[in-house]
Design an enzyme around this catalytic site. Structure first.
Site, PDB file in Angstrom:
ATOM      1  N   ASN A   1      -5.112  12.699   1.054  1.00 41.66           N
ATOM      2  CA  ASN A   1      -4.255  11.767   1.806  1.00 41.66           C
ATOM      3  C   ASN A   1      -5.149  10.984   2.761  1.00 41.66           C
ATOM      4  O   ASN A   1      -6.372  11.179   2.808  1.00 41.66           O
ATOM      5  CB  ASN A   1      -3.149  12.541   2.542  1.00 41.66           C
ATOM      6  N   LYS A   2      -4.532  10.118   3.537  1.00 45.69           N
ATOM      7  CA  LYS A   2      -5.254   9.235   4.452  1.00 45.69           C
ATOM      8  C   LYS A   2      -6.282   9.989   5.290  1.00 45.69           C
ATOM      9  O   LYS A   2      -6.030  11.101   5.744  1.00 45.69           O
ATOM     10  CB  LYS A   2      -4.228   8.539   5.356  1.00 45.69           C
TER      11      LYS A   2
ATOM     12  N   ARG B   1      -7.628   0.023  -6.554  1.00 46.84           N
ATOM     13  CA  ARG B   1      -7.750   1.095  -5.556  1.00 46.84           C
ATOM     14  C   ARG B   1      -7.918   2.417  -6.326  1.00 46.84           C
ATOM     15  O   ARG B   1      -7.070   2.768  -7.139  1.00 46.84           O
ATOM     16  CB  ARG B   1      -6.513   1.139  -4.639  1.00 46.84           C
TER      17      ARG B   1
ATOM     18  N   ARG C   1       0.858  -1.173   0.000  1.00 48.26           N
ATOM     19  CA  ARG C   1       0.000   0.000   0.000  1.00 48.26           C
ATOM     20  C   ARG C   1       0.897   1.225   0.000  1.00 48.26           C
ATOM     21  O   ARG C   1       2.120   1.117   0.018  1.00 48.26           O
ATOM     22  CB  ARG C   1      -1.022  -0.004   1.154  1.00 48.26           C
ATOM     23  N   GLY C   2       0.259   2.426  -0.009  1.00 47.67           N
ATOM     24  CA  GLY C   2       1.044   3.650  -0.172  1.00 47.67           C
ATOM     25  C   GLY C   2       1.107   3.959  -1.667  1.00 47.67           C
ATOM     26  O   GLY C   2       1.413   3.062  -2.478  1.00 47.67           O
ATOM     27  N   ALA C   3       0.827   5.214  -2.023  1.00 41.41           N
ATOM     28  CA  ALA C   3       0.653   5.564  -3.438  1.00 41.41           C
ATOM     29  C   ALA C   3       1.829   5.138  -4.330  1.00 41.41           C
ATOM     30  O   ALA C   3       1.626   4.475  -5.366  1.00 41.41           O
ATOM     31  CB  ALA C   3       0.380   7.065  -3.551  1.00 41.41           C
TER      32      ALA C   3
ATOM     33  N   GLN D   1      -1.997   2.310  10.192  1.00 41.20           N
ATOM     34  CA  GLN D   1      -0.708   2.311   9.477  1.00 41.20           C
ATOM     35  C   GLN D   1       0.382   3.030  10.275  1.00 41.20           C
ATOM     36  O   GLN D   1       1.559   2.719  10.136  1.00 41.20           O
ATOM     37  CB  GLN D   1      -0.850   2.988   8.102  1.00 41.20           C
TER      38      GLN D   1
ATOM     39  N   ASP E   1      -1.808  10.906  -1.659  1.00 38.40           N
ATOM     40  CA  ASP E   1      -2.211   9.890  -2.642  1.00 38.40           C
ATOM     41  C   ASP E   1      -2.558  10.511  -3.980  1.00 38.40           C
ATOM     42  O   ASP E   1      -2.536   9.840  -5.014  1.00 38.40           O
ATOM     43  CB  ASP E   1      -3.403   9.087  -2.111  1.00 38.40           C
TER      44      ASP E   1
HETATM   45  O1  MRU Z   1      -4.454   3.281   2.406  1.00 37.03           O
HETATM   46  P1  MRU Z   1      -2.958   3.432   2.308  1.00 37.03           P
HETATM   47  O2  MRU Z   1      -2.213   2.815   3.438  1.00 37.03           O
HETATM   48  O3  MRU Z   1      -2.450   3.000   0.951  1.00 37.03           O
HETATM   49  O4  MRU Z   1      -2.728   5.002   2.396  1.00 37.03           O
HETATM   50  C1  MRU Z   1      -1.441   5.524   2.354  1.00 37.03           C
HETATM   51  C2  MRU Z   1      -1.390   6.981   2.530  1.00 37.03           C
HETATM   52  O5  MRU Z   1      -2.392   7.640   2.707  1.00 37.03           O
HETATM   53  C3  MRU Z   1      -0.045   7.633   2.393  1.00 37.03           C
HETATM   54  O6  MRU Z   1       0.037   8.750   3.212  1.00 37.03           O
HETATM   55  C4  MRU Z   1       0.146   8.074   0.934  1.00 37.03           C
HETATM   56  O7  MRU Z   1      -0.058   7.004   0.071  1.00 37.03           O
HETATM   57  C5  MRU Z   1       1.488   8.650   0.702  1.00 37.03           C
HETATM   58  S1  MRU Z   1       2.700   7.379   0.667  1.00 37.03           S
HETATM   59  C6  MRU Z   1       4.210   7.993   0.337  1.00 37.03           C
END
Ligand code: MRU
Length: 363
Positions: free
Chosen positions: A254-255, A90, A53-55, A203, A244
Site C-alpha cells: 500500500n501507499k 503504473r 488514482r487508487g488501485a 492524498q 494496491d
Molecule cells: O498512488 P495512489 O494515490 O494511487 O495510491 C493509492 C493507495 O495507496 C490506496 O491506498 C490503494 O490504492 C487502495 S485504494 C482503495
C-alpha cells in the site's frame, strides 16, 4: 457520494456516449474539475499523471481505456497495443493488470466489429462490480467497528486511523477503507477518523479529508509521523488502510508509510486491518518482496501544491536545489503485522490458508 449535494461516481460515460468523464483529482480539494477522456492515449495519461488514482479506479479507467482504443481501431494489434500502453502506466496496483487481462480475454474471441460495444459494456460492468464489492466489504468491516463500539461509553466514538486515500475517490464509489466507516455512520455509530496527510502527494490531506468533510464524517488531519504517538496514548482503536496489491500469503502493499503504521500498531496492540476487493489480490505472488514498487518523480518530494494568498493553486519548492530525493511510492506490510483482510466475502486471516478459505476457487 455527494459533492455539493449532487451524487457522483469517480468515472462515468459522457453524454456523447463514447467519451469517458473522470474527476481530475490533481486539483482537489481546491477545485472540482471534470475531464473527458477521448482516446486510449488520454486514458493512459490520466492514470500515469494521477488525474485518477487508487488501485480499483486505475483498473476501471484502464477498462474504459481499452474501450476507447477499440472505438478507434478494433484490430488484434490495437488490442495488444492498448494492453501494453495502459499496463506500463503504473506498475504496483495489480487491479490494472486484472482489468486489462479481463478485457483482452473477453474481446479477443469477438469479431472486431463487435469489440468496441463489448468493451464499453465490460468497463461499465467492472465499475458496477466495484461498487457492489465495496458495499459488501463495508458491511463486513462494519461488524468489527460495531464490536469496538460496544466497548465504548455512550457517545464516545470509535477512533480509526487511515493512511492515504482508500476512499470513494480511489474506487468508483464508497471506497475500501472508508466503506466500513460510511456503513457505521449509516447505522448511527459514532466514529472519528485520524487522517494521515500522506506525503509526498498528500492524498490524505487533499482527498480523504475532502471526502470526509463533504460527507460529514468526524475526522482530524494529522501529519504522517503522529500515528505512533496517537497509538501510544490509546487514541486509536483500529487502523484501516487499503491495498494496491496483496499477495497470496497476505503481504500487503500500500501507499508508502503504511508499513510504519503497522509497526506502531503492532507495538501498541492496535488492530491493523486492510480493506481490499478481491481484484487487488495477486494470486501469482507469494512474497511481498516480489511486488514491483513504483518509483515516482523526485519533484513530488521537492515540491508541495497548495493555494496561494490569491486563491490560486500553486506549487512551491521545500528542499534545497541540488539535494537528491528518492520517491518510492509504496511499501509492503508483512502478513504477520496484519490483523485481518476485510474483503467482499468476509474477513480473512492474512495467511495463505485465510485467503484460500474465502476464495477456495483459487486454492
Ligand atoms: O498512488 P495512489 O494515490 O494511487 O495510491 C493509492 C493507495 O495507496 C490506496 O491506498 C490503494 O490504492 C487502495 S485504494 C482503495
Amino acid at each position: 457520494m455527494k459533492v455539493s449535494g449532487r451524487s457522483y461516481r469517480t468515472i462515468w460515460l459522457n453524454a456523447d456516449g463514447w467519451g469517458v468523464d473522470v474527476i481530475d483529482q490533481r486539483w482537489l480539494p481546491h477545485e472540482f474539475r471534470i475531464e473527458t477522456l477521448r482516446s486510449v492515449a488520454e486514458a493512459a495519461t490520466a492514470i500515469r499523471d494521477m488525474w485518477v488514482r487508487g488501485a480499483p479506479l486505475i483498473g476501471v479507467t484502464a477498462a474504459y481505456g481499452v474501450a476507447l482504443a477499440m472505438s478507434e481501431d478494433p484490430s488484434d494489434a490495437a488490442l495488444d497495443a492498448a494492453w501494453e500502453r495502459l499496463h506500463e502506466t503504473r506498475p504496483t496496483a495489480v487491479n490494472l493488470r486484472w482489468a486489462l487481462d479481463a478485457a483482452r480475454d473477453r474481446l479477443r474471441p469477438l469479431d472486431p466489429a463487435k469489440r468496441a460495444k463489448a468493451a464499453y459494456a465490460q468497463a461499465a460492468e467492472i465499475a458496477d462490480e466495484d461498487v457492489a464489492i465495496n458495499r459488501a466489504l463495508g458491511r463486513n468491516g462494519l461488524a468489527i467497528i460495531r464490536s469496538l463500539a460496544a466497548g465504548k461509553r455512550p457517545g464516545e466514538p470509535v477512533n480509526i486511523l487511515t493512511h492515504c486515500n482508500a476512499g470513494w475517490l480511489a474506487t468508483v464509489d464508497y471506497g475500501t477503507a472508508t466503506a466500513p466507516i460510511y456503513c457505521a455512520m449509516e447505522e448511527g455509530l459514532s466514529v472519528h477518523v485520524y487522517v494521515d496527510e500522506t506525503r509526498p502527494r498528500n492524498q490524505g490531506a487533499s482527498l480523504t479529508a475532502w471526502e470526509f468533510a463533504n460527507h460529514g464524517a468526524a475526522h482530524t488531519l494529522v501529519v504522517d509521523n503522529a500515528g505512533g504517538h496517537l497509538m501510544q496514548r490509546g487514541l486509536v482503536d483500529m487502523v484501516i488502510v487499503g491495498s494496491d496489491r496483496t499477495t497470496a500469503n497476505g503481504d500487503v502493499c500500500n501507499k508508502i508509510g503504511t508499513y510504519l503504521k503497522a509497526l506502531a500498531a503492532h507495538d501498541n496492540g492496535a488492530p491493523f486491518y486492510v480493506a481490499l476487493p478481491s481484484p487487488t489480490i495477486d494470486w501469482t505472488i507469494r512474497d511481498g518482496k516480489d511486488i514491483p514498487i513504483e518509483e515516482r518523480s523526485a519533484d513530488e518530494v521537492d515540491f508541495v501544491q497548495g493555494l496561494d494568498a490569491d486563491g490560486k493553486v500553486t506549487r512551491v519548492r521545500i528542499s534545497p536545489k541540488g539535494s537528491p530525493a528518492a520517491n518510492p511510492a509504496f511499501d509492503v506490510t508483512p502478513a504477520r503485522l496484519v490483523t485481518g483482510l476485510i474483503t467482499e466475502r468476509g474477513v480473512a486471516k492474512a495467511s495463505p490458508e485465510g485467503l484460500k478459505a474465502l476464495f477456495p476457487e483459487r486454492a
